[in-house]
Design a protein around this motif. Structure first.
Motif, mmCIF file in Angstrom:
data_model
loop_
_atom_site.group_PDB
_atom_site.id
_atom_site.type_symbol
_atom_site.label_atom_id
_atom_site.label_comp_id
_atom_site.label_asym_id
_atom_site.label_seq_id
_atom_site.Cartn_x
_atom_site.Cartn_y
_atom_site.Cartn_z
ATOM 1 N N ARG A 84 -11.487 4.125 -3.745
ATOM 2 C CA ARG A 84 -11.949 2.957 -4.484
ATOM 3 C C ARG A 84 -13.448 2.723 -4.347
ATOM 4 N NH1 ARG A 84 -8.825 -2.718 -4.840
ATOM 5 N NH2 ARG A 84 -10.083 -3.548 -6.500
ATOM 6 N N ARG A 87 -11.097 1.887 6.749
ATOM 7 C CA ARG A 87 -9.734 2.245 6.343
ATOM 8 C C ARG A 87 -9.198 1.130 5.445
ATOM 9 N NH1 ARG A 87 -7.033 5.949 9.071
ATOM 10 N NH2 ARG A 87 -5.091 4.779 9.201
ATOM 11 N N ALA A 88 -8.388 1.512 4.500
ATOM 12 C CA ALA A 88 -7.841 0.517 3.580
ATOM 13 C C ALA A 88 -6.484 0.979 3.069
ATOM 14 C CB ALA A 88 -8.791 0.298 2.410
ATOM 15 N N SER A 104 -8.341 6.532 5.213
ATOM 16 C CA SER A 104 -9.798 6.478 5.147
ATOM 17 C C SER A 104 -10.318 7.202 3.915
ATOM 18 C CB SER A 104 -10.402 7.086 6.419
ATOM 19 O OG SER A 104 -9.948 8.406 6.579
ATOM 20 N N PRO A 139 0.811 -1.221 0.000
ATOM 21 C CA PRO A 139 0.000 0.000 0.000
ATOM 22 C C PRO A 139 0.847 1.275 0.000
ATOM 23 C CG PRO A 139 -0.842 -1.540 1.622
ATOM 24 C CD PRO A 139 0.452 -2.097 1.109
ATOM 25 N N THR A 154 -4.259 1.130 -0.229
ATOM 26 C CA THR A 154 -4.469 1.054 -1.670
ATOM 27 C C THR A 154 -3.135 0.997 -2.399
ATOM 28 O OG1 THR A 154 -4.608 3.450 -1.763
ATOM 29 C CG2 THR A 154 -6.676 2.254 -1.587
ATOM 30 N N LYS A 182 -18.824 4.914 0.296
ATOM 31 C CA LYS A 182 -19.353 4.315 1.524
ATOM 32 C C LYS A 182 -20.874 4.263 1.457
ATOM 33 C CE LYS A 182 -15.466 5.551 4.355
ATOM 34 N NZ LYS A 182 -14.965 6.194 5.519
ATOM 35 N N VAL A 208 -2.246 3.006 5.532
ATOM 36 C CA VAL A 208 -3.674 2.839 5.276
ATOM 37 C C VAL A 208 -4.357 4.172 5.532
ATOM 38 C CG1 VAL A 208 -3.718 0.373 5.791
ATOM 39 C CG2 VAL A 208 -4.141 2.005 7.605
ATOM 40 N N ASN A 258 -18.418 -2.001 3.957
ATOM 41 C CA ASN A 258 -17.136 -1.531 3.432
ATOM 42 C C ASN A 258 -16.200 -1.178 4.580
ATOM 43 O OD1 ASN A 258 -18.041 -1.766 0.816
ATOM 44 N ND2 ASN A 258 -18.669 0.360 0.673
ATOM 45 N N PRO A 259 -14.908 -1.456 4.407
ATOM 46 C CA PRO A 259 -13.963 -1.110 5.471
ATOM 47 C C PRO A 259 -13.847 0.403 5.627
ATOM 48 C CG PRO A 259 -12.805 -1.876 3.527
ATOM 49 C CD PRO A 259 -14.263 -2.074 3.271
#
Length: 122
Positions: A49, A60-61, A45, A24, A63, A52, A43, A57-58
Motif C-alpha cells: 500500500r 508491518r500492517a 511487512s 486482514p 491489509t 517506505k 500482518v 509509516n508502519p
C-alpha cells in the motif's frame, strides 16, 4: 419474553443473530477464525500500500483483500457514484448484507448473476 444471562426475565436482552467482518488477509469470519486457530501471521511487512519514505509509516500492517472489487449494480448504485464513494462505505454495505444473510433475515442470492463472486466462492 426475554431472559438475561442469569435466567431471570428482562426486557433489555440482546440477540446476536448474524455476523460479518472483514479482517486482514482473510475472506470471511470463518476464514479469520481458521487463521487464528492455526496461528497464521495476518500482518506483513510487504509494501503493498505505501512506499517506505520515513519512520512515520508502519513497518508491518494487515491489509484487506479485494478492496477494489465492489458490485455497484447489486446494491443499485450507479458505477460512477460507486467510483467516488468512500471505500469504507462500500465495505459497510457488503458486511451489512453478509450479516443479514448470516442471520437468515435476507434472501441469499439464488444464481451467480445476483451476487458478487468474491462472497460465495464455488
Amino acid at each position: 419474553m426475554f431472559y438475561n444471562a442469569s435466567g431471570s426475565r428482562g426486557a433489555d436482552a440482546v440477540v446476536i443473530s448474524g455476523v460479518a467482518g472483514h479482517f486482514p488477509d482473510t475472506d470471511s469470519v470463518a476464514h479469520f477464525g481458521e487463521q487464528l486457530f492455526n496461528k497464521v501471521e495476518l500482518v506483513s511487512s510487504e509494501e503493498r500500500r505505501w512506499k517506505k519514505f520515513g519512520t512515520e509509516n508502519p513497518r508491518r500492517a494487515g491489509t484487506l483483500n479485494n478492496l477494489n472489487k465492489f458490485d455497484a449494480s447489486f446494491f443499485g448504485i450507479d458505477y460512477r457514484e460507486a467510483h467516488v464513494m468512500n471505500p469504507a462505505s462500500r465495505l459497510l454495505l457488503e458486511r451489512c448484507y453478509e450479516a443479514l444473510i448470516d442471520a437468515g433475515t435476507a434472501r441469499a442470492p439464488t444464481n451467480t448473476s445476483e451476487v458478487p463472486s468474491k462472497w460465495f466462492p464455488s
